[in-house]
Every structure is written in structure tokens, then in C-alpha cells.
Scaffold this motif. Structure first.
Motif, PDB file in Angstrom:
ATOM      1  N   VAL A  10       1.150  10.887   9.020  1.00 17.26           N
ATOM      2  CA  VAL A  10       0.862   9.556   9.545  1.00 17.26           C
ATOM      3  C   VAL A  10       1.997   8.625   9.164  1.00 17.26           C
ATOM      4  N   VAL A  11       2.570   7.949  10.151  1.00 15.93           N
ATOM      5  CA  VAL A  11       3.596   6.940   9.896  1.00 15.93           C
ATOM      6  C   VAL A  11       2.911   5.587   9.892  1.00 15.93           C
ATOM      7  N   ILE A  12       3.145   4.821   8.823  1.00 16.16           N
ATOM      8  CA  ILE A  12       2.626   3.459   8.740  1.00 16.16           C
ATOM      9  C   ILE A  12       3.819   2.518   8.617  1.00 16.16           C
ATOM     10  N   ALA A  13       3.943   1.611   9.580  1.00 16.90           N
ATOM     11  CA  ALA A  13       5.036   0.638   9.573  1.00 16.90           C
ATOM     12  C   ALA A  13       4.651  -0.510   8.658  1.00 16.90           C
ATOM     13  N   MET A  14       5.511  -0.802   7.676  1.00 15.04           N
ATOM     14  CA  MET A  14       5.201  -1.860   6.720  1.00 15.04           C
ATOM     15  C   MET A  14       6.428  -2.713   6.429  1.00 15.04           C
ATOM     16  N   ASP A  15       6.184  -4.028   6.377  1.00 17.18           N
ATOM     17  CA  ASP A  15       7.271  -4.952   6.048  1.00 17.18           C
ATOM     18  C   ASP A  15       6.915  -5.870   4.883  1.00 17.18           C
ATOM     19  N   GLY A  16       5.770  -5.605   4.248  1.00 18.97           N
ATOM     20  CA  GLY A  16       5.354  -6.430   3.123  1.00 18.97           C
ATOM     21  C   GLY A  16       4.540  -7.642   3.526  1.00 18.97           C
ATOM     22  N   SER A  17       4.338  -7.834   4.827  1.00 21.55           N
ATOM     23  CA  SER A  17       3.560  -8.984   5.297  1.00 21.55           C
ATOM     24  C   SER A  17       2.066  -8.720   5.142  1.00 21.55           C
ATOM     25  N   ASP A  18       1.281  -9.776   5.250  1.00 22.73           N
ATOM     26  CA  ASP A  18      -0.175  -9.626   5.203  1.00 22.73           C
ATOM     27  C   ASP A  18      -0.658  -8.725   6.335  1.00 22.73           C
ATOM     28  N   CYS A  19      -0.031  -8.834   7.500  1.00 16.93           N
ATOM     29  CA  CYS A  19      -0.429  -8.011   8.658  1.00 16.93           C
ATOM     30  C   CYS A  19      -0.205  -6.527   8.384  1.00 16.93           C
ATOM     31  N   SER A  20       0.924  -6.181   7.798  1.00 13.79           N
ATOM     32  CA  SER A  20       1.182  -4.763   7.525  1.00 13.79           C
ATOM     33  C   SER A  20       0.316  -4.264   6.370  1.00 13.79           C
ATOM     34  N   ASN A  21       0.062  -5.119   5.388  1.00 13.43           N
ATOM     35  CA  ASN A  21      -0.845  -4.733   4.291  1.00 13.43           C
ATOM     36  C   ASN A  21      -2.252  -4.492   4.832  1.00 13.43           C
ATOM     37  N   TYR A  22      -2.681  -5.327   5.788  1.00 10.35           N
ATOM     38  CA  TYR A  22      -3.976  -5.140   6.419  1.00 10.35           C
ATOM     39  C   TYR A  22      -4.024  -3.793   7.140  1.00 10.35           C
ATOM     40  N   ALA A  23      -2.943  -3.447   7.853  1.00 11.66           N
ATOM     41  CA  ALA A  23      -2.897  -2.170   8.575  1.00 11.66           C
ATOM     42  C   ALA A  23      -3.020  -0.996   7.598  1.00 11.66           C
ATOM     43  N   PHE A  24      -2.335  -1.084   6.455  1.00 12.71           N
ATOM     44  CA  PHE A  24      -2.422  -0.030   5.445  1.00 12.71           C
ATOM     45  C   PHE A  24      -3.854   0.098   4.928  1.00 12.71           C
ATOM     46  N   ASP A  25      -4.467  -1.034   4.589  1.00 11.29           N
ATOM     47  CA  ASP A  25      -5.845  -1.021   4.085  1.00 11.29           C
ATOM     48  C   ASP A  25      -6.816  -0.494   5.137  1.00 11.29           C
TER      49      ASP A  25
END
Length: 153
Positions: A10-25
């Protein structure tokens, strides 16, 4: 893991923003399986440095070099934080930082890793802003050849 069972990448795109943290969670709570291997993809944006006008004066060059060092430290701190997120969640995986256009980077990373799924957040741009600025999640949706989950807060 059972013998012969394929590991889901699974690839999870993350940039440290709240939106990407939400996607990870969201991934962690709703989609994660114990045998998943997660590749967190970070695409640093150096636009502020690219738009910084540089003269021929030594002071300007030193200023840009200082900004570059700041950006590199921020990136390294973020990458360590992303690694820690995987560890804290007890998720097997790795973190990759790749320079380029974010949408293209995410799709290419998924291909290179033989991923089965891409998870990304969205900043929720209006239709007008998306038309002019583009949207990373739209790009990924239209160019990836695997399922994509776009998590909106």
C-alpha cells in the motif's frame, strides 16, 4: 503470515499536513491488514526556493544556501516523523522521499513498488482552484492503474 500468501503493498502519500495524517489514520482504522507493507511516499516541494530571486551578490547566495539548509532539515525531521508513525502504529513499511511533481511521483512510486492500493488525502480545493492549480488526488485517480482511496476530512 501464512505460507504462499501475497503481501499487499500500500502506498500512502504523505506531506505532514493534517489531510495526509487523516488519510494515514483512516487507512489504519479502516483498511489495514496485519500483513500489509506500507510505502509512505513524501514528495518535498522546493517551490519557495525556486521562486526566490537570486542576484549576483554574495549575500543573496548565502541567503538561498541558508534557506536550502532549513528546507533540508524540515524534510529530514518530517521523514523521521513519518517513520515513527509507522513504528507507533506497528505497521511494516518504509518511507521514500522523491523529488518531482507530486501526482507523478505517487503514481510512479506505486508502479515501482508493485503496489496494490494508493491512499491519499485531499485539501478539498474548490472546482475553480482545482481547474487552475490542478489537484494531486485528481492526477493520481486518473493515472494510477490500481485502486485509489482519496480520504477527505
Amino acid at each position: 503470515m501464512a505460507e504462499g500468501k501475497e503481501i499487499r503493498v500500500v502506498v500512502i502519500a504523505m506531506d505532514g499536513s493534517d489531510c495526509s495524517n487523516y488519510a494515514f489514520d483512516w487507512y489504519k482504522k479502516n483498511v489495514h491488514k496485519p500483513d500489509d507493507f506500507v510505502v509512505v511516499v513524501h514528495c518535498p516541494e522546493y517551490q519557495t526556493l525556486m521562486h526566490h530571486s537570486v542576484g549576483h551578490e554574495r549575500k543573496d547566495i548565502e541567503q538561498v544556501a541558508g534557506k536550502m539548509q532549513e528546507e533540508q532539515k524540515k524534510k529530514n525531521d518530517l521523514l523521521e516523523s513519518l517513520k515513527q508513525m509507522l513504528t507507533d502504529a506497528d505497521i511494516s513499511g518504509k518511507v521514500k522521499s522523491i523529488v518531482g511533481h507530486p501526482g507523478e511521483v505517487i503514481v510512479k512510486a506505486a508502479q515501482d513498488e508493485s503496489a496494490h492500493l494508493i491512499v491519499t488525502g485531499t485539501r478539498g480545493l474548490s472546482k475553480l482552484r482545482r481547474t487552475f492549480l490542478g489537484s494531486i488526488s485528481d492526477y493520481v485517480l486518473h493515472h494510477a492503474h490500481i485502486p485509489v482511496i482519496v480520504c477527505r476530512q
